[in-house]
Design a protein around this motif. Structure first.
Motif, PDB file in Angstrom:
ATOM      1  N   LYS A  80       0.819  -1.216   0.000  1.00 35.22           N
ATOM      2  CA  LYS A  80       0.000   0.000   0.000  1.00 35.22           C
ATOM      3  C   LYS A  80       0.857   1.272   0.000  1.00 35.22           C
ATOM      4  CE  LYS A  80      -2.151  -1.369   3.746  1.00 35.22           C
ATOM      5  NZ  LYS A  80      -1.492  -2.669   3.931  1.00 35.22           N
ATOM      6  N   THR A  81       1.840   1.319   0.888  1.00 31.88           N
ATOM      7  CA  THR A  81       2.675   2.518   0.957  1.00 31.88           C
ATOM      8  C   THR A  81       3.472   2.691  -0.336  1.00 31.88           C
ATOM      9  OG1 THR A  81       2.854   2.222   3.354  1.00 31.88           O
ATOM     10  CG2 THR A  81       4.433   3.703   2.329  1.00 31.88           C
ATOM     11  N   THR A  82       3.998   1.573  -0.830  1.00 32.94           N
ATOM     12  CA  THR A  82       4.799   1.611  -2.057  1.00 32.94           C
ATOM     13  C   THR A  82       3.965   2.144  -3.229  1.00 32.94           C
ATOM     14  OG1 THR A  82       5.943  -0.331  -1.211  1.00 32.94           O
ATOM     15  CG2 THR A  82       6.265   0.178  -3.529  1.00 32.94           C
ATOM     16  N   ILE A 136      -2.715   8.568   4.987  1.00 34.50           N
ATOM     17  CA  ILE A 136      -3.043   8.365   6.405  1.00 34.50           C
ATOM     18  C   ILE A 136      -3.127   6.867   6.673  1.00 34.50           C
ATOM     19  CG2 ILE A 136      -4.621   8.942   8.297  1.00 34.50           C
ATOM     20  CD1 ILE A 136      -5.597  11.326   6.688  1.00 34.50           C
ATOM     21  N   ASP A 137      -2.107   6.353   7.362  1.00 34.41           N
ATOM     22  CA  ASP A 137      -2.050   4.915   7.631  1.00 34.41           C
ATOM     23  C   ASP A 137      -2.954   4.594   8.815  1.00 34.41           C
ATOM     24  OD1 ASP A 137      -1.145   2.472   6.838  1.00 34.41           O
ATOM     25  OD2 ASP A 137       0.975   2.877   7.261  1.00 34.41           O
ATOM     26  N   GLU A 138      -3.607   3.442   8.755  1.00 36.62           N
ATOM     27  CA  GLU A 138      -4.544   3.007   9.798  1.00 36.62           C
ATOM     28  C   GLU A 138      -5.497   4.144  10.154  1.00 36.62           C
ATOM     29  OE1 GLU A 138      -3.598  -0.449  11.763  1.00 36.62           O
ATOM     30  OE2 GLU A 138      -1.576   0.260  12.255  1.00 36.62           O
ATOM     31  N   ALA A 248       4.930  -9.154   1.775  1.00 33.88           N
ATOM     32  CA  ALA A 248       6.244  -8.804   1.223  1.00 33.88           C
ATOM     33  C   ALA A 248       7.196  -8.271   2.294  1.00 33.88           C
ATOM     34  CB  ALA A 248       6.086  -7.784   0.103  1.00 33.88           C
ATOM     35  N   ARG A 249       6.618  -7.655   3.337  1.00 31.02           N
ATOM     36  CA  ARG A 249       7.481  -7.141   4.401  1.00 31.02           C
ATOM     37  C   ARG A 249       8.189  -8.299   5.118  1.00 31.02           C
ATOM     38  NH1 ARG A 249       7.460  -2.504   6.392  1.00 31.02           N
ATOM     39  NH2 ARG A 249       5.309  -1.977   5.858  1.00 31.02           N
ATOM     40  N   SER A 250       7.483  -9.412   5.337  1.00 30.70           N
ATOM     41  CA  SER A 250       8.111 -10.583   5.971  1.00 30.70           C
ATOM     42  C   SER A 250       9.230 -11.130   5.094  1.00 30.70           C
ATOM     43  CB  SER A 250       7.071 -11.679   6.214  1.00 30.70           C
ATOM     44  OG  SER A 250       6.155 -11.272   7.200  1.00 30.70           O
TER      45      SER A 250
HETATM   46 MG   LIG Z   1       2.648   0.918   4.811  1.00 29.92          MG
END
Ligand SMILES: [Mg+2]
Ligand SMILES: Nc1ncnc2c1ncn2[C@@H]1O[C@H](COP(=O)(O)OP(=O)(O)OP(=O)(O)O)[C@@H](O)[C@H]1O
Length: 307
Positions: A80-82, A136-138, A248-250
């Motif tokens: 999402k951030t990417t 805006i995350d979460e 993907a973070r893991s």
């Molecule tokens: Mg993120």
């Protein structure tokens, strides 16, 4: 329509596309991000909408400012951030926002602890984000109905106002888990009605996670030995079943730890002449030493092999 001065042939969508240089960003999105087919399709749709809008303006047709506020829902590490960063770049190239930067915040950046602190905080963030994307995350943490006097509501009201007033120079992206976001929108119809595009980020399949690992390793100039590749496949299967799996973070974290083990392994040997290949190669042992192998039962496939 007499107000339209030109013939259809005078309006060139291809030229608008070329001039925007947005193709580079779209190509990068395709090559640098594995999977995410539905997300990529939605982004292309938004590009088409903006390009047609540009050409409509050239044609003297009505161009009511589009609302481009979005929600990105999905589990952790689904990109999402990417993608939001790429979106900021795309909106800039298509001339929708002036600067194309992204300001990423969470509740604590917007909401104050004491009376009178929230409005200045929220306005300061909005000022920084103007001309770009406010991520805006979460976002659902802004709304806390259980607290009777929660300052989050004040931040939401200011956001709503600015999302409307500056819709031609500010794009707000709300991100978070799908179920919590749904609940947030149900309790905040004002916010819901201002979000024009809801984009869902699916979890990655095991094959996609492996492809993501390959891509990340390639970018870092590392490679997997054949055995390490098999070990990583098994790692992914086991890791997916554990709590706090973050897509993907893991994978990125697992590769960071594998690099650490590879370095220790090379350092322990203190070899005087290392091949370039040795410096690049992750071996099976670098993967297998992960606690994930100790904490999970053998995968179904392993079970079959050994039974
Ligand atoms: Mg993120
Ligand atoms: N489709 C993909 N292809 C390649 N790399 C990816 C992909 N999706 C995510 N990544 C990488 O995985 C990492 C996590 O991605 P990102 O931070 O965008 O996820 P997120 O959805 O914002 O997660 P969170 O909810 O935890 O904030 C980043 O390093 C990113 O580059």
């Amino acid at each position: 329509m007499s107000s339209v001065p030109k013939t259809a042939d005078d309006f060139n969508l291809e030229a608008a596309f070329r001039d925007s240089h947005v193709a580079d960003v779209l190509d990068q999105l395709d090559s640098e991000l594995v999977g995410l087919a539905p997300v990529k399709t939605r982004i292309r749709d938004i590009c088409a909408l903006l390009l047609v809008d540009t050409v409509r303006r050239q044609a003297g047709l009505s161009t009511e400012a589009l609302s481009l506020h979005m929600s990105f829902t999905g589990n952790p590490g689904t990109g999402k951030t990417t993608v939001a960063l790429r979106m900021a770049e795309i909106l800039y190239r298509l001339g929708y926002v002036r600067k194309g930067h992204m300001v990423a915040v969470t509740r604590d950046d917007l909401v104050g602890q004491y009376i009178g602190h929230t409005a200045p905080k929220t306005r300061e963030v909005l000022k920084r984000a103007m001309g770009g994307v406010l991520f805006i995350d979460e976002a659902y943490y802004l709304y806390r109905p259980e607290n009777e006097r929660d300052y989050g509501q004040e931040a939401i009201e200011i956001l709503l106002q600015e999302m409307e007033n500056h819709r031609d120079d500010l794009v707000v992206i709300l991100a978070g888990y799908e179920d919590r976001m749904d609940r947030f929108f149900r309790s905040n119809p004002g916010m819901s009605s201002r979000i024009a595009h809801h984009i869902a980020f699916p979890d990655y399949t095991a094959a996609e996670l492996l492809a993501i690992a390959d891509l990340m390793l390639d970018q870092m100039q590392y490679q997997l030995s054949a055995d390490a590749r098999t070990a990583l496949e098994e790692y992914i299967e086991r890791r997916q079943a554990l709590p706090h799996f973050a897509n993907a973070r893991s994978i990125r974290n697992a590769l960071d730890r594998a690099r650490l083990r590879q370095a220790s392994r090379l350092f322990a040997k203190r070899a005087a002449s290392l091949a370039r290949n040795d410096l690049m190669t992750i071996e099976a042992a670098d993967i297998k030493a992960s606690r994930v192998f100790a904490e999970t039962p053998p995968t179904a496939r392993q079970g079959e092999l050994h039974s």
